[in-house]
Design a protein around this motif. Sequence first.
Motif, mmCIF file in Angstrom:
data_model
loop_
_atom_site.group_PDB
_atom_site.id
_atom_site.type_symbol
_atom_site.label_atom_id
_atom_site.label_comp_id
_atom_site.label_asym_id
_atom_site.label_seq_id
_atom_site.Cartn_x
_atom_site.Cartn_y
_atom_site.Cartn_z
ATOM 1 N N TYR A 148 0.850 -1.195 0.000
ATOM 2 C CA TYR A 148 0.000 0.000 0.000
ATOM 3 C C TYR A 148 0.881 1.239 0.000
ATOM 4 C CZ TYR A 148 -3.134 -3.641 1.700
ATOM 5 O OH TYR A 148 -3.833 -4.813 1.844
ATOM 6 N N GLN A 149 0.498 2.228 -0.796
ATOM 7 C CA GLN A 149 1.201 3.512 -0.806
ATOM 8 C C GLN A 149 0.182 4.634 -0.600
ATOM 9 O OE1 GLN A 149 1.766 1.511 -3.921
ATOM 10 N NE2 GLN A 149 3.206 0.386 -2.631
ATOM 11 N N LEU A 150 0.482 5.504 0.324
ATOM 12 C CA LEU A 150 -0.377 6.666 0.596
ATOM 13 C C LEU A 150 0.501 7.903 0.719
ATOM 14 C CD1 LEU A 150 -2.720 5.101 3.298
ATOM 15 C CD2 LEU A 150 -3.330 5.655 0.961
ATOM 16 N N PRO A 151 0.280 8.921 -0.114
ATOM 17 C CA PRO A 151 -0.609 8.922 -1.267
ATOM 18 C C PRO A 151 -0.125 7.933 -2.339
ATOM 19 C CG PRO A 151 0.011 11.154 -0.638
ATOM 20 C CD PRO A 151 0.918 10.221 0.100
ATOM 21 N N LEU A 152 -1.021 7.554 -3.234
ATOM 22 C CA LEU A 152 -0.705 6.610 -4.294
ATOM 23 C C LEU A 152 0.407 7.148 -5.180
ATOM 24 C CD1 LEU A 152 -1.455 3.986 -5.817
ATOM 25 C CD2 LEU A 152 -2.986 5.394 -7.220
ATOM 26 N N GLN A 153 1.391 6.296 -5.435
ATOM 27 C CA GLN A 153 2.484 6.668 -6.324
ATOM 28 C C GLN A 153 2.065 6.387 -7.776
ATOM 29 O OE1 GLN A 153 5.314 8.066 -4.747
ATOM 30 N NE2 GLN A 153 3.832 7.902 -3.074
ATOM 31 N N GLY A 154 2.358 7.297 -8.658
ATOM 32 C CA GLY A 154 2.058 7.078 -10.061
ATOM 33 C C GLY A 154 0.643 7.396 -10.463
ATOM 34 N N GLY A 155 -0.107 8.052 -9.596
ATOM 35 C CA GLY A 155 -1.464 8.445 -9.933
ATOM 36 C C GLY A 155 -1.507 9.822 -10.560
ATOM 37 N N SER A 156 -2.518 10.595 -10.214
ATOM 38 C CA SER A 156 -2.667 11.942 -10.770
ATOM 39 C C SER A 156 -1.634 12.918 -10.213
ATOM 40 C CB SER A 156 -4.066 12.477 -10.459
ATOM 41 O OG SER A 156 -4.214 12.684 -9.062
ATOM 42 N N GLY A 157 -1.051 12.536 -9.071
ATOM 43 C CA GLY A 157 -0.118 13.438 -8.410
ATOM 44 C C GLY A 157 -0.797 14.441 -7.503
ATOM 45 N N LEU A 158 -2.131 14.337 -7.391
ATOM 46 C CA LEU A 158 -2.894 15.296 -6.584
ATOM 47 C C LEU A 158 -3.241 14.765 -5.197
ATOM 48 C CD1 LEU A 158 -5.344 16.579 -9.356
ATOM 49 C CD2 LEU A 158 -3.192 17.620 -8.588
ATOM 50 N N GLY A 159 -2.937 13.501 -4.947
ATOM 51 C CA GLY A 159 -3.232 12.939 -3.636
ATOM 52 C C GLY A 159 -2.366 13.548 -2.551
ATOM 53 N N LYS A 160 -2.900 13.606 -1.341
ATOM 54 C CA LYS A 160 -2.122 14.126 -0.220
ATOM 55 C C LYS A 160 -2.463 13.349 1.038
ATOM 56 C CE LYS A 160 -5.345 17.713 1.372
ATOM 57 N NZ LYS A 160 -5.468 19.152 1.721
ATOM 58 N N PRO A 161 -1.576 13.315 2.014
ATOM 59 C CA PRO A 161 -1.872 12.626 3.268
ATOM 60 C C PRO A 161 -3.108 13.241 3.935
ATOM 61 C CG PRO A 161 0.469 13.086 3.110
ATOM 62 C CD PRO A 161 -0.192 13.842 1.994
ATOM 63 N N LEU A 162 -3.993 12.388 4.427
ATOM 64 C CA LEU A 162 -5.234 12.845 5.045
ATOM 65 C C LEU A 162 -5.386 12.242 6.434
ATOM 66 C CD1 LEU A 162 -7.608 12.421 1.959
ATOM 67 C CD2 LEU A 162 -6.736 14.577 2.889
ATOM 68 N N ARG A 163 -6.186 12.927 7.229
ATOM 69 C CA ARG A 163 -6.534 12.444 8.558
ATOM 70 C C ARG A 163 -8.047 12.293 8.613
ATOM 71 N NH1 ARG A 163 -4.287 15.750 13.617
ATOM 72 N NH2 ARG A 163 -5.256 17.441 12.439
ATOM 73 N N SER A 164 -8.516 11.254 9.270
ATOM 74 C CA SER A 164 -9.951 10.989 9.313
ATOM 75 C C SER A 164 -10.746 12.189 9.822
ATOM 76 C CB SER A 164 -10.221 9.788 10.238
ATOM 77 O OG SER A 164 -11.610 9.626 10.460
ATOM 78 N N MET A 165 -11.819 12.509 9.101
ATOM 79 C CA MET A 165 -12.728 13.549 9.575
ATOM 80 C C MET A 165 -13.401 13.112 10.875
ATOM 81 S SD MET A 165 -14.497 14.540 5.930
ATOM 82 C CE MET A 165 -15.658 15.681 6.701
#
Length: 343
Positions: free
Chosen positions: A141-158
């Motif tokens: 598992y990779q967070l944010p996803l590697q090789g995706g749109s490049g727009l993902g960012k680390p998040l914390r549960s609401m």
Amino acid sequence: MKLGFHLGYWSSAPSDDERAAFSLAESLGYDSVWTAETYGSDCLTPLAWYGASTSTVKLGTNILQMSARTPAATAMAAMTLDHLSRGRFILGLGVSGPQVVEGWYGQPYPRPLARTIEYVELVRKFVRRDQPVSHNDGAFYQLPLQGGSGLGKPLRSMLHPLRPEIPIYLGAEGPKNIALAAEIADGWLPIFYSPRMDDFYRGALEEGFSKSGARRSLDDFDIAATVPIVIDDDIEKAADVVRPNIALYVGGMGAKEANFHNQVFVRMGYEAECARIQRLYLEGRKSEAIASVPLAMVEDVALVGSRDKIKEDLVRWEKTAVKTLLLQGLGYSSIEAVAELLA
């Protein structure tokens, strides 16, 4: 030992008695009620639906299959159910086997132990909610996803968790998996525990407890074993209730080359019996496979027979490392009788 009730998973359809079983188990002082899933009904929906009629009994998954959900989805469900149950949820996880993982979920099966370590680590991070979750160097598992749109960012549960840690139990059968449960989890969910093999299980558990990063010791680690129980003065008739389930798991629940349930009974000394049951089952001769399950094989992992016999057999279980008996296969009308028997 504490007493739990294992509802299991649905076969072709649910029973009309399941809600009543949850409520009755709670009223009789059962410590926990558990649901399961394979490639049909899921384990979370029935737990929430029927668990809504309870207020004190613990609610657990036995097991939630890891390949069915990302770690984030599992953490979300765990936090949600923990809130709805006011802190009564137990997250039981398992890897399942290659037939289900790759054939049903379409996920890769190799390296299940390493995948489990990473999965549990991520679930705990999501639940803890102390910082946005990033996991850049994961093998699975990779967070944010590697090789995706490049727009993902680390998040914390609401959602703020009700508890910063939710108990995590692992389903495990082989010695390495059992040791891993002892090392990284809060409890172990064995499906075919035999009191005769208690020394073997204790040794595998100690292997995990001895690791430098182990979370617990045997003293504060729960072992919640699923134990079929059938009360009947005719012991063969009682065993006949359990035989189909053993034949299914030994013979047909998994590929011939990778049936971990089969190997549990092989380790007990039933190598020839397991080979015969598996051969008959895979040839489509299920009734013969069921009839090939010897009484001794049933008695190794189940409580069957008269009330007096079961009382005597319970002495063996009380001497084991098991701390919670998860009774299964009772028939819902037997829940009260079993509670009285074990009181």
